[in-house]
Design an enzyme around this catalytic site. Structure first.
Site, PDB file in Angstrom:
ATOM      1  N   GLU A 125       0.803  -1.228   0.000  1.00  0.00           N
ATOM      2  CA  GLU A 125       0.000   0.000   0.000  1.00  0.00           C
ATOM      3  C   GLU A 125       0.836   1.278   0.000  1.00  0.00           C
ATOM      4  O   GLU A 125       0.656   2.151   0.842  1.00  0.00           O
ATOM      5  CB  GLU A 125      -0.969  -0.026   1.182  1.00  0.00           C
ATOM      6  CG  GLU A 125      -1.908  -1.224   1.140  1.00  0.00           C
ATOM      7  CD  GLU A 125      -2.814  -1.341   2.355  1.00  0.00           C
ATOM      8  OE1 GLU A 125      -2.781  -0.445   3.229  1.00  0.00           O
ATOM      9  OE2 GLU A 125      -3.548  -2.346   2.444  1.00  0.00           O
ATOM     10  N   GLU A 135      -6.444 -10.968  -0.369  1.00  0.00           N
ATOM     11  CA  GLU A 135      -7.331 -10.328   0.608  1.00  0.00           C
ATOM     12  C   GLU A 135      -8.763 -10.202   0.080  1.00  0.00           C
ATOM     13  O   GLU A 135      -9.411  -9.170   0.246  1.00  0.00           O
ATOM     14  CB  GLU A 135      -6.766  -8.952   1.019  1.00  0.00           C
ATOM     15  CG  GLU A 135      -5.322  -9.025   1.480  1.00  0.00           C
ATOM     16  CD  GLU A 135      -4.781  -7.715   2.038  1.00  0.00           C
ATOM     17  OE1 GLU A 135      -5.584  -6.898   2.550  1.00  0.00           O
ATOM     18  OE2 GLU A 135      -3.552  -7.508   1.972  1.00  0.00           O
TER      19      GLU A 135
END
Length: 317
Positions: free
Chosen positions: A102, A207
Site C-alpha cells: 500500500e 485479501e
C-alpha cells in the site's frame, strides 16, 4: 477447515513489523513460527505478509529517543535489519513475500508515509533489494488495494517498471480484493489484471472479501485508518441476510471467479482475507460493531450456498 478447503496460507497480522518487533532488536517470532510450521505440516504454499507497510509499524521504527524523526541512513538501516532478519529466518520455507504494501495512492502518486518522507521513493527498491539479498529464491511481490482504480493502476505500473529498469527482482503484483456488491466494476478490475500481467509478472488476487453492508462514503478502498461512527442504518443485517442480498452476494462472487477463470493464465493465486464471517475484519471496518458476511463460510463454519456453485464453475471450466 483450512486443511480441507485451502492449499495456501498468509498471515493476517502476525508477520507484520509491529507484532514481530515491538521494541528495536527484540523479535518475537512465536506466532509467526507456529503459522509457518502449520503451513509446512500441511504442505501448503506459504506467503509472508508484509515486510514494509506504513501501518502497524512500531513507532520506534521512525523516531529517535527524543521522539524526533530519524535520519534517512538510520531508517534504511532499520529497514535492512528488519527485512533481512525476518526473511532470513524463513529462508527456503516462505515461498513468497509481500515486500511492500500500500505505497501508492488512488491518484497514482506515492503515499506520504514516514518511509517516503524520510527516505523518498527509494524505500521501495531498497526493500526489494534487501529481501532478495536475504533469500534469492523467494518470490517478491507488491500488494495494494483499489487496484482497479485507473490512477492507482498507472502509478503501480510506473513504480514496477522503475524496479525492473533498475534490475531488481519483482515477481508479482497482489490485487487486494476488498470489494462490495456494486464496486469496483468488473471491467476495470479486468483491465488491471491484463495491464499488470503485461509487465511480465504474475498477478495474485489477495485479501478477497465482498462486503454486503452500505458504505458510509463512496468506495473508500481499504485504508485502515478510516473510521466512521456507528449508526443503526448502516448495520442492517444484524439478524441475518435477506434471501435477495444473499443471492446478490453469491452472484457477485461468481462474477469475480468467472473473471479469475478467464484469466487463469495470468493469475497464480486467489486468497480470501479470512475463513469464516465472524473472524472478518470487515465487522469492525470502517465502522466498529457491524455484522458483515464477506467470506465463503458462515459464522458456524458452514459453507455458504455459493461455495458449491463456485466449485461447479471451476470444475466445468
Amino acid at each position: 477447515m483450512i486443511k480441507t478447503h485451502f492449499n495456501s496460507i498468509v498471515a493476517e497480522n502476525v508477520m507484520k513489523s509491529g507484532p514481530l518487533q515491538r521494541r528495536e532488536g527484540e523479535f518475537d517470532f512465536s506466532l509467526a513460527d507456529r503459522f509457518v510450521e502449520f503451513g509446512e505440516d500441511n504442505e501448503m504454499h506459504i506467503t509472508g505478509h508484509t515486510l514494509i507497510w506504513h501501518s502497524q509499524a512500531p513507532n520506534w521504527f521512525f523516531t529517535d529517543s527524543q521522539g524526533n524523526d530519524v535520519s534517512r541512513e538510520v531508517l534504511i538501516q532499520r529497514m535492512e535489519n528488519h527485512i533481512k532478519t525476518v526473511v532470513g529466518r524463513y529462508k527456503g520455507r516462505v515461498k513468497g513475500w509481500d515486500v511492500v504494501n500500500e505505497a501508492i495512492l488512488d491518484d497514482g502518486s506515492y503515499r506520504k508515509s514516514k518511509f517516503f518522507e524520510i527516505i523518498g521513493e527509494e524505500f521501495i527498491p531498497l526493500a526489494f533489494q534487501f529481501a532478495h539479498e536475504a533469500d534469492t529464491e523467494a518470490a517478491l511481490y507488491y500488494n495494494d488495494y483499489s487496484m482497479s482504480n485507473p490512477g492507482k493502476r498507472q502509478g503501480v505500473i510506473s513504480m514496477v517498471k522503475k524496479l525492473q529498469e533498475e534490475g531488481l527482482k519483482i515477481d508479482g503484483i497482489g490485487m487486494q480484493g476488498h470489494v462490495g456488491l456494486d464496486y469496483p466494476s468488473l471491467q476495470e478490475f479486468e483491465r488491471s489484471i491484463v495491464a499488470f500481467s503485461d509487465l511480465g509478472v504474475e498477478v495474485m488476487v489477495t485479501e478477497l472479501d465482498i462486503t454486503v453492508l452500505p458504505s458510509p462514503r463512496a468506495n473508500q478502498g481499504a485504508e485502515v485508518s478510516t473510521n466512521f461512527t456507528y449508526q443503526e442504518k448502516i448495520n442492517p443485517y444484524k439478524e441475518g441476510l435477506p434471501d435477495s442480498v444473499s443471492e446478490a452476494l453469491t452472484e457477485r462472487y461468481l462474477d469475480f471467479f468467472k473473471l479469475f477463470i478467464k484469466h487463469q493464465d495470468k493469475i497464480s493465486r486467489v486468497t480470501t482475507w479470512g475463513v469464516a464471517d465472524h473472524h472478518s475484519w470487515k465487522n469492525n471496518w470502517p465502522v466498529r460493531g457491524r455484522t458483515d458476511y464477506p467470506l465463503l463460510f458462515d459464522r458456524n463454519y458452514q459453507p455458504k450456498p455459493m461455495v458449491s456453485r463456485l466449485v461447479e464453475a471451476v470444475t466445468l471450466d
